[in-house]
Design an enzyme around this catalytic site. Structure first.
Site, PDB file in Angstrom:
ATOM      1  N   ARG A 169      33.283  31.210  41.390  1.00 14.65           N
ATOM      2  CA  ARG A 169      33.239  30.998  40.301  1.00 14.65           C
ATOM      3  C   ARG A 169      34.063  30.638  39.541  1.00 14.65           C
ATOM      4  O   ARG A 169      35.687  30.307  39.495  1.00 14.65           O
ATOM      5  CB  ARG A 169      34.230  33.025  40.213  1.00 14.65           C
ATOM      6  CG  ARG A 169      35.168  33.640  38.869  1.00 14.65           C
ATOM      7  CD  ARG A 169      35.701  34.525  38.949  1.00 14.65           C
ATOM      8  NE  ARG A 169      36.821  34.450  39.411  1.00 14.65           N
ATOM      9  CZ  ARG A 169      38.254  34.242  40.112  1.00 14.65           C
ATOM     10  NH1 ARG A 169      38.546  33.672  38.992  1.00 14.65           N
ATOM     11  NH2 ARG A 169      38.912  34.496  41.170  1.00 14.65           N
TER      12      ARG A 169
ATOM     13  N   HIS B 228      38.453  35.004  36.516  1.00 10.00           N
ATOM     14  CA  HIS B 228      38.725  36.646  37.527  1.00 10.00           C
ATOM     15  C   HIS B 228      37.317  37.498  36.459  1.00 10.00           C
ATOM     16  O   HIS B 228      37.157  37.905  36.129  1.00 10.00           O
ATOM     17  CB  HIS B 228      39.650  37.363  37.851  1.00 10.00           C
ATOM     18  CG  HIS B 228      39.024  39.143  38.760  1.00 10.00           C
ATOM     19  ND1 HIS B 228      38.174  39.077  39.879  1.00 10.00           N
ATOM     20  CD2 HIS B 228      39.351  40.173  37.902  1.00 10.00           C
ATOM     21  CE1 HIS B 228      37.789  40.485  39.561  1.00 10.00           C
ATOM     22  NE2 HIS B 228      39.488  41.114  39.213  1.00 10.00           N
TER      23      HIS B 228
ATOM     24  N   TYR C 297      46.432  30.001  40.614  1.00  5.94           N
ATOM     25  CA  TYR C 297      46.077  30.270  42.170  1.00  5.94           C
ATOM     26  C   TYR C 297      45.687  29.238  42.397  1.00  5.94           C
ATOM     27  O   TYR C 297      44.969  29.702  43.883  1.00  5.94           O
ATOM     28  CB  TYR C 297      46.453  32.012  42.149  1.00  5.94           C
ATOM     29  CG  TYR C 297      45.001  32.283  41.827  1.00  5.94           C
ATOM     30  CD1 TYR C 297      43.973  32.164  42.351  1.00  5.94           C
ATOM     31  CD2 TYR C 297      45.035  32.908  40.477  1.00  5.94           C
ATOM     32  CE1 TYR C 297      42.766  32.649  41.125  1.00  5.94           C
ATOM     33  CE2 TYR C 297      43.999  33.558  39.334  1.00  5.94           C
ATOM     34  CZ  TYR C 297      42.430  33.209  40.571  1.00  5.94           C
ATOM     35  OH  TYR C 297      41.514  33.840  39.020  1.00  5.94           O
TER      36      TYR C 297
END
Ligand SMILES: Cc1ncc(C[n+]2csc(CCOP(=O)(O)OP(=O)(O)O)c2C)c(N)n1
Length: 371
Positions: A265, A269, A278
């Site tokens: 990805r 998100h 992160y």
């Protein structure tokens, strides 16, 4: 197309991801994957490329619409175009598809109307489209729940003696959910005509895949006695081949298959997420070298096709898609408030009527205050 020795048989370790078009565009060979796509001409590959370009444009346009306040939220698929387009183009129209919220390229390939893809994200409806008009259920937000729906549907096909298949799409995070494990157990027990297509995009929001899975995800299918295969999810041809083979097995009565498409990805998100908190820049950079669109451009170039020609045609189509998407969303009528009470229960009842009345009175009160 041969179905022999295709998937990693239960009881052996999951193999390296199978790849037919390498990141630099080189064609790699793998039998029987090669046989499964032997009929795919260069023009057909250019069509898959055009689908991926359109999917990317839908994603970019929807992200822009969210930033402009036209959508409440958007879950981008950037980077996952090959996994979705390749697998979706392997399906027959009478197969039934069950997805999460990120399979917008699958929805595009199934023929979902562009604005219907966005109604939920605009908050205009509780569900996006009529599932039976395109044989695709509307997006499931409960992680992994759609795999149960797919298994149930596939069991139904088997009991009815049909030759369709049910396909479930889900992420790497979903495989730890109880729902998914129950779905796999039942599908394997009943040898249901199901395909479980896991897009391992490396992250479940901020949790890396390694945290929840100590073995390659495809290997988990072994415990259920299910055929499985690990593919390069950024390779549209590998995705098409794996799904065709799995569907062929399902139709022949040979049971379900688990496909792990190893992908990434590239974006957040959702539009409410900040992935820089992160994950490292280096990781994103490394994966951008494996871009699914760039590798098909390189591949078609090795086949003697003029990149400018097919890229321009694909971008022209993507421009039209983006324009229609924007017009569809901005021209959408606001729903009537009563609609929220519709399609919840098959029949009206006193409790629902009371809720509707109370909500109506509340709105009158609030609207009165605003005047
Ligand atoms: C049952 C359930 N638990 C938690 C959530 C909150 N949630 C939304 S997305 C997500 C991560 C899903 O990751 P993955 O399955 O890898 O799919 P991806 O979003 O990466 O496509 C979680 C935990 C949810 N929607 N449903």
């Amino acid at each position: 197309m041969s179905r022999e020795n295709v998937m990693t048989p239960a009881g052996t370790a999951a193999a390296e991801p199978i790849c037919l078009v390498a990141p630099d565009g080189t064609r790699r060979h793998h039998e029987p994957f090669d046989a499964a796509v032997a009929d795919v001409s260069d023009d057909a590959v250019a069509d898959l490329y055009a689908d991926m370009v359109a999917a990317r444009r839908i994603d970019t346009e929807a992200t822009a619409l969210q930033r402009q306040g036209e959508l409440a939220l958007w879950p981008p698929l950037l980077g996952q175009e090959a996994a979705q387009v390749g697998s979706a183009r392997a399906l027959r129209q009478d197969d039934f598809v069950f997805t999460s919220y990120r399979e917008n390229a699958v929805a595009y390939c199934r023929g979902v109307k562009l604005e219907e893809m966005l109604t939920v994200w605009r908050g205009n409806a509780s569900s996006g489209w009529d599932p039976f008009s395109v044989n695709m259920a509307t997006p499931q937000i409960i992680i992994g729940a759609q795999t149960l729906h797919a298994t149930g549907y596939a069991m139904g096909i088997k009991f009815d003696g049909g030759d369709q298949a049910a396909v479930a799409y889900f992420g790497d995070g979903a495989v730890t959910q109880g729902d998914v494990n129950e779905a796999l157990a039942f599908a394997a027990s009943y040898q249901a005509p199901a395909v479980f297509f896991c897009q391992n995009n490396q992250w479940a929001i901020s949790e890396p895949v390694g945290l929840q899975s100590r073995v390659p995800i495809a290997q988990r299918a072994e415990g259920f006695g299910m055929e499985h295969v690990r593919i390069d999810g950024n390779d549209v041809l590998a995705s098409l081949a794996a799904t065709r083979i799995a569907l062929d097995r399902a139709r022949a009565g040979d049971g379900p298959t688990f496909i792990e498409a190893v992908t990434y990805r590239m974006g957040p998100h959702t539009t409410a997420d900040d992935p820089t908190r992160y994950r490292s820049k280096d990781e994103v950079e490394e994966w951008s070298g494996k871009d699914p669109l760039k590798r098909i451009e390189a591949y078609l170039q090795t086949r003697g096709m003029a990149v400018d020609g097919f890229r321009e045609a694909a971008e022209h189509r993507a421009d039209e898609v983006a324009e229609a998407l924007r017009a569809g969303v901005t021209g959408m009528a606001d729903p009537e408030w009563e609609q929220v009470f519709e399609n919840v229960y098959a029949e009206d009842h006193a409790w629902l009527r009371r809720q509707r009345e109370q909500y109506g009175r509340y709105l009158e009160l609030v609207e009165g205050e605003g005047q």
